[in-house]
Design a protein around this motif. Structure first.
Motif, short mmCIF file in Angstrom:
data_model
loop_
_atom_site.label_atom_id
_atom_site.label_comp_id
_atom_site.label_asym_id
_atom_site.label_seq_id
_atom_site.Cartn_x
_atom_site.Cartn_y
_atom_site.Cartn_z
N GLY A 211 49.24 56.22 37.80
CA GLY A 211 48.74 54.93 38.29
C GLY A 211 48.70 53.82 37.25
O GLY A 211 47.98 52.84 37.40
N TRP A 212 49.46 54.00 36.17
CA TRP A 212 49.48 52.98 35.12
C TRP A 212 50.57 51.94 35.39
O TRP A 212 51.56 52.21 36.08
N ASN A 213 50.40 50.78 34.79
CA ASN A 213 51.42 49.76 34.72
C ASN A 213 52.36 50.13 33.57
O ASN A 213 51.92 50.20 32.43
N TYR A 214 53.63 50.37 33.88
CA TYR A 214 54.58 50.80 32.84
C TYR A 214 55.51 49.65 32.46
O TYR A 214 56.16 49.04 33.32
N LEU A 215 55.57 49.34 31.19
CA LEU A 215 56.49 48.32 30.68
C LEU A 215 57.35 48.95 29.59
O LEU A 215 56.95 49.92 28.97
N ARG A 216 58.52 48.36 29.40
CA ARG A 216 59.41 48.94 28.39
C ARG A 216 59.98 47.84 27.51
O ARG A 216 60.41 46.80 28.00
N VAL A 217 59.97 48.08 26.23
CA VAL A 217 60.59 47.16 25.26
C VAL A 217 61.78 47.89 24.66
O VAL A 217 61.61 48.89 23.96
N ASP A 218 62.97 47.40 24.95
CA ASP A 218 64.16 48.14 24.53
C ASP A 218 64.41 48.08 23.04
O ASP A 218 65.01 48.99 22.48
N ASP A 219 63.96 47.00 22.41
CA ASP A 219 64.18 46.88 20.97
C ASP A 219 62.87 46.53 20.28
O ASP A 219 62.41 45.39 20.33
N GLY A 220 62.31 47.51 19.65
CA GLY A 220 61.01 47.34 19.02
C GLY A 220 61.02 46.36 17.85
O GLY A 220 59.96 46.00 17.34
N ASN A 221 62.20 45.95 17.42
CA ASN A 221 62.28 44.94 16.36
C ASN A 221 62.38 43.53 16.91
O ASN A 221 62.36 42.56 16.15
N ASN A 222 62.51 43.41 18.22
CA ASN A 222 62.65 42.10 18.85
C ASN A 222 61.26 41.55 19.18
O ASN A 222 60.61 41.97 20.14
N LEU A 223 60.81 40.61 18.35
CA LEU A 223 59.42 40.12 18.50
C LEU A 223 59.21 39.42 19.83
O LEU A 223 58.14 39.52 20.44
N ASP A 224 60.26 38.72 20.33
CA ASP A 224 60.10 38.04 21.61
C ASP A 224 59.86 39.03 22.74
O ASP A 224 58.97 38.86 23.57
N GLU A 225 60.67 40.07 22.72
CA GLU A 225 60.55 41.07 23.77
C GLU A 225 59.17 41.74 23.73
O GLU A 225 58.50 41.94 24.75
N LEU A 226 58.74 42.07 22.51
CA LEU A 226 57.43 42.70 22.32
C LEU A 226 56.30 41.78 22.80
O LEU A 226 55.38 42.21 23.51
N SER B 196 39.44 63.25 45.15
CA SER B 196 39.76 61.82 45.06
C SER B 196 38.71 61.08 44.24
O SER B 196 38.93 59.97 43.79
N LYS B 197 37.57 61.71 44.03
CA LYS B 197 36.56 61.10 43.19
C LYS B 197 36.90 61.26 41.70
O LYS B 197 36.31 60.61 40.85
N GLU B 198 37.80 62.17 41.42
CA GLU B 198 38.11 62.48 40.01
C GLU B 198 39.57 62.26 39.66
O GLU B 198 39.92 62.26 38.49
N LEU B 199 40.41 62.08 40.65
CA LEU B 199 41.84 62.27 40.42
C LEU B 199 42.66 61.37 41.32
O LEU B 199 42.43 61.31 42.52
N SER B 200 43.63 60.67 40.72
CA SER B 200 44.57 59.89 41.53
C SER B 200 46.02 60.20 41.18
O SER B 200 46.90 59.46 41.59
#
Lengths: 662, 662
Positions: A211-226, B196-200
């Motif tokens: 249930g997390w928001n997943y983001l990806r930065v393809d180039d860790g040296n690219n400050l803009d992307e980061l 569901s109280k502990e886990l998603s």
């Protein structure tokens, strides 16, 4: 935001200092700082709300470097950002007594948590984010957001392979901790090998499944992307954010992308080559002023942020004086639980877990901001607050934390909450499963923080669940841990007395081992108990002679058994005293005089009774003594039958005493 | 396959017996058997290649019930399937001494692993599947598939919340263990609450992220749907399979779908009501003959399978007599490592981890089927086999197991491999991280299986990595664990001697704590060492008097320090003996006469030296003794400086001896 060469130079300053430190120390891990420096720079420069001149500001954003072996990078960044870490300190990296030890330790300005054992930094960050949610919901008022900060964490491949990363990520996703941002330094190399030799996980899909928001930065040296990704993370309202940043381990060095650069210092020549590749022309530990000036906005911004916050606090204090006092008292460890708060009714027979249950309800009514939970055993541990539906994203001010069957994440979260400050908290499960939490209990002790761990079902007397659930070695194992205060109370009165003592501990964690079964309340000895518990060990029932014929030592459920044995022996004209030792650590801290008064040297007939492994008892019973304990695993069956079968019977024990000593 | 009422009755027989057992015992967990009985029935009836009349057949499919609290269901199924578990045994459920304890224990016919601590059953199943891959690749010949079986596991919500489920699933996915089938009893209820109280988590997406084949059964009571999924799983060639089976906790009972039915026995009335709902009209513990007859195909099919396999074995023995002998010798613990196999070259100064490295290479050349790995620290632990690229799906016969940073999964896999039989194996990491593995080390000891755990970096002498990496309490903690043999060798010679001893252990696990730093080889004492190590403790260097003035006891790296102290004291006319105790457990097992010969009662001036917590030494040094140890956390810095700072210096220690005793 437009980044320029100035920013690139600042990033390289972190890299250069880190490798200088490692090469100078002949020890350390250069691969990670070389690849992750851009994240560190952007976090401190643009995102972390911190004031390096006041590193313990309570409303700062927290930052945790979960792969603690990257400590050189952290110290280098803290130095550049204006924290009280000097160039001299950096030169002393990994030297005895320095401010810059091999892994980050608590007490160093800017270090929010000790890290090193992989995965736990992540676990503590989840606890910190929970604490922020809880406190902000309890205290924030419209226009007065007195608590509003974020938690940022960098994690490595190694952190994410650890089991605790699953427990903690799953918990954070479930709790929708949108104040938590995790950057994954994804470099595909571990200490032993290319990560592909050990790992095929799709980290992004995994965190989305939580249930997390997943983001990806393809180039860790690219400050803009980061920077873009960090901004998206800051704006996320519903979920924790996981940013996978693709990096190159040992970037710039001749061993880039090879596992050999993970844990081996670069040679002087390799450092030179690396700095050339990075376009860094300065000498070892040499930082030009213009680079310090790039970093100087961190102090400026931070001071302004803190000063704005102080205005909010002033208004808050004015409008909500009671709440304000409560909040700051709790952050300053001044919130007290008075004896009158803990006036509970005690029956003649009760399990110490039942007494604890009453104490939790009572403690909650005090001015202490107190909450906690269990790893899916609250109904057995009895460590829940009544009429409370549980801490969640919708009800963040509730007190019961449903940790799920996640013992290790629970213990790390307890540490994170405790490190965050402003509340007192506990985790709980069956005593035997303290094994699952040991790594985090150790980190509580090492950090000297007052985390609380409450365990029920503390012996074979739990009965039918059998040997997998019956603790044997857990008491001895935890007693061996430095700075961990362990209590095993004998009855409801010792439970109350030890709880009072534990609540006043601010510089060490406390563990309770509590009985499942009912124990007789030793009312007759009430005075001795309330005077004695705070000394860890004391004469519960003295002999009738000045010099007793012997001493029976016991803890927990075996104390009343020791009293029974005393009675039987007295009928045989053997007059022994009974010493209760609810806490070995506390007793060992007492003066020699006091210890001698409890255990006089001249009395060498000493017997211990405790339903667990006996090895730690030799220190009290000596070569002449006898230890009644259990040095094998338990058995499934009726509790009374098990205890009898194992010899925990007053007559048998009295007989053993006679046979051994008379 | 068409299922009929006959099959439904068989499923209900498992349910009815399970609740009868629990209600009769007044203890147990009825919710799970009521929901998972259909899986159990189909597994045993149609999928598991087992012969209940020969439960230890080496080529059987393995079955693990990871949520061990469902033991009643397992025992009921084993009884019905024809294993040696009688109706009388079922009535004795959870009674002391019965064949049907609260959680499944090793030694019960049909139980392939002890389970109870959640998550570990799953972890052991991964090890079993690895063992099958390794052995089948080593031994199978065309037309002679002598090793070809699968591993089936049932897991619960609780198992999947545990961190080890992540480590183990990630490892299994990476290794592409297509011989592993995991059924997830997905009932959305835990002991404390609705899940569901502990886990998603989305379990399916999670396992897909690990590279598993994910299948879903929407109705766990639908035998057709279940059977289809199991057939798909059996046919899967490239990945492990995870089948999510949606079930209803406590199906049929008045508390169905409520957490109260998780761990509370049903009342007699509730049992009646449940049986009515299920259409089960028989009395308690009453199973009609026609139901036994439904189950009887299991023995028939299994006996036929085993008998077919025996024909293959006969042909195999004929064609490959050497291989065949090796395989069966290894399964029967007859494969020996001769002293001549272990002829290694020893230098005058070497770390015990370096000696271990040589021993591993030597052991591999013996007739023992030997392999093992490390949790991403093999280059530091030195526990790798040279010229071996690692065990993988493409090279399953290789010996190095790259466990990744997954300590707990590693230890559980070591147990699974050991339980599977046919090989000897070890896991390794830094000693301090034994904390992460304790749960599984305990389960090795509880099962009395010869798992091996090899730890390096055994003291503060590891230096710069500092307190998070420096073990203090780990030795004492593991010594407290029943049935765990712990060795801390003093030098290369003790290392060789203890390794020889350890290889011959078949009924207990062994732990090694090894030095990072070089230690002097005590060649002068070679005879004493090779006679003494197998007794756990012995006089390494005797005094020149008959009755020594005192005894210095030490282990590991402190033994040579003890010899130095002995020399200094002798110059002061204090003539002490030096006793090395590489293994407390082993020494404590010796006869009183032997122990008295090493530690004569009359010699009460006793000093211990060990760089760790001191509490277990009281048993040898008594009330008069003195313990040189470390009862606080370590520090980051140069190893020699740390040791000096902590007082581990021959002159200082000699002085302490004099001050204390003279």
């Amino acid at each position: 935001m437009k980044f320029t060469q100035k920013d690139q130079d600042a990033v390289n300053a972190i890299r250069a200092l880190s490798v200088d430190m490692i090469t100078n120390a002949h020890s350390g891990h250069p691969g990670f700082p070389l690849d992750a420096a851009p994240m560190m720079y952007l976090l401190y420069k643009n995102h972390l709300k911190v004031n390096p001149k006041d590193p313990y500001w309570i409303n700062r954003d927290r930052f945790i470097l979960s792969p603690g072996h990257g400590s050189s990078m952290l110290y280098a960044t803290l130095h550049l950002a204006g924290y009280d870490i000097s160039m001299h300190d950096l030169r002393d990296f990994r030297k005895l007594g320095s401010k810059t030890p091999g892994h980050p330790e608590l007490g160093i300005p800017g270090v929010d948590a000790a890290t090193g054992p992989l995965g736990q930094g992540f676990g503590m960050s989840v606890g910190m984010a929970m604490a922020e949610k809880h406190l902000s919901s309890l205290y924030n008022k419209e226009h007065c957001p007195i608590i509003n900060n974020k938690v940022y964490t960098i994690v490595s491949d190694g952190d994410l392979m650890e089991g605790i990363s699953h427990e903690s990520a799953s918990l954070a996703g479930h709790l929708k901790l949108n104040n938590l941002v995790v950057l994954f330094d994804s470099n595909n190399v571990t200490l032993d090998s290319s990560a592909s030799k050990e790992l095929s996980d799709n980290a992004g899909e995994r965190f989305e499944a939580y249930g997390w928001n997943y983001l990806r930065v393809d180039d860790g040296n690219n400050l803009d992307e980061l920077e873009n990704a960090l901004q998206v993370a800051d704006d996320e309202e519903n979920r924790p954010t996981f940013i996978e940043v693709k990096t190159v381990l040992g970037y710039g060095s001749p061993h880039a992308n090879q596992h050999t650069v993970h844990g081996n210092p670069l040679t002087t020549d390799e450092v030179k080559e690396t700095k050339e590749k990075l376009g860094w022309s300065h000498g070892p530990f040499e930082i030009p002023d213009n680079i310090y000036s790039t970093f100087s906005t961190i102090v400026k911004d931070g001071s302004r942020e803190e000063s704005n916050w102080k205005s909010v606090v002033a208004e808050y204090k004015n409008n909500y004086p009671v709440l304000s006092k409560r909040l700051f008292d709790n952050f300053e460890n001044k919130a007290k639980v008075n004896d009158s708060d803990l006036n509970i009714e005690i029956t003649d027979n009760e399990a110490t877990r039942a007494t604890m249950h009453k104490l939790l309800q009572a403690t909650k009514k005090s001015s202490l901001e107190f909450w906690g939970g269990s790893a899916d055993l609250s109904s057995s541990n009895k460590t829940y607050f009544e009429n409370d539906d549980g801490f969640s994203d919708e009800t963040p001010s509730n007190l019961n934390i449903f940790y799920g069957v996640r013992e290790f994440a629970q213990a790390a979260a307890v540490n994170g909450i405790t490190l965050y400050g402003g509340t007192k908290t506990f985790g709980s499960t069956f005593f035997v499963f303290s094994d699952y939490m040991r790594g985090a209990m150790r980190l509580a002790a090492l950090q000297k923080i007052p985390s609380m761990f409450i365990f029920s079902h503390d012996s074979v007397a739990l009965g039918q669940d059998g040997p997998t659930h019956q603790p044997i070695e857990q008491l001895d194992s935890l007693r061996a841990m430095p700075d961990m205060l362990v209590f095993r109370p004998a009855d409801a009165l010792e439970m109350v007395a030890s709880w009072k003592f534990a609540l006043n501990q601010n510089d060490r964690p406390v563990t309770f081992a509590l009985s499942r079964q009912s124990l007789p309340t030793l009312r007759k000895y009430s005075d001795n108990i309330f005077k004695g518990v705070e000394k860890g060990g004391y004469i519960l029932s003295c002999s009738q002679k000045d010099i007793s014929d012997g001493i029976i030592l016991a803890t927990g459920s075996e104390v009343s058994l020791a009293l029974d044995v005393q009675e039987i022996l007295l009928k045989k004209n053997i007059d022994v005293s009974v010493v209760s030792i609810p806490s070995f650590e506390l007793f060992n801290e007492q003066s020699n005089e006091y210890k001698e008064s409890v255990l006089p040297s001249e009395v060498v007939n000493r017997m211990s009774i405790e339903m667990g492994s006996t090895q730690s008892w030799g220190q009290y019973t000596g070569l002449n003594g006898i230890n009644i304990g259990i040095n094998h695993f338990g058995a499934s069956g009726d509790a009374d039958l098990i205890m009898k079968d194992l010899g925990f019977d007053k007559n048998k024990i009295a007989q053993k005493y006679v046979e051994h000593f008379e």
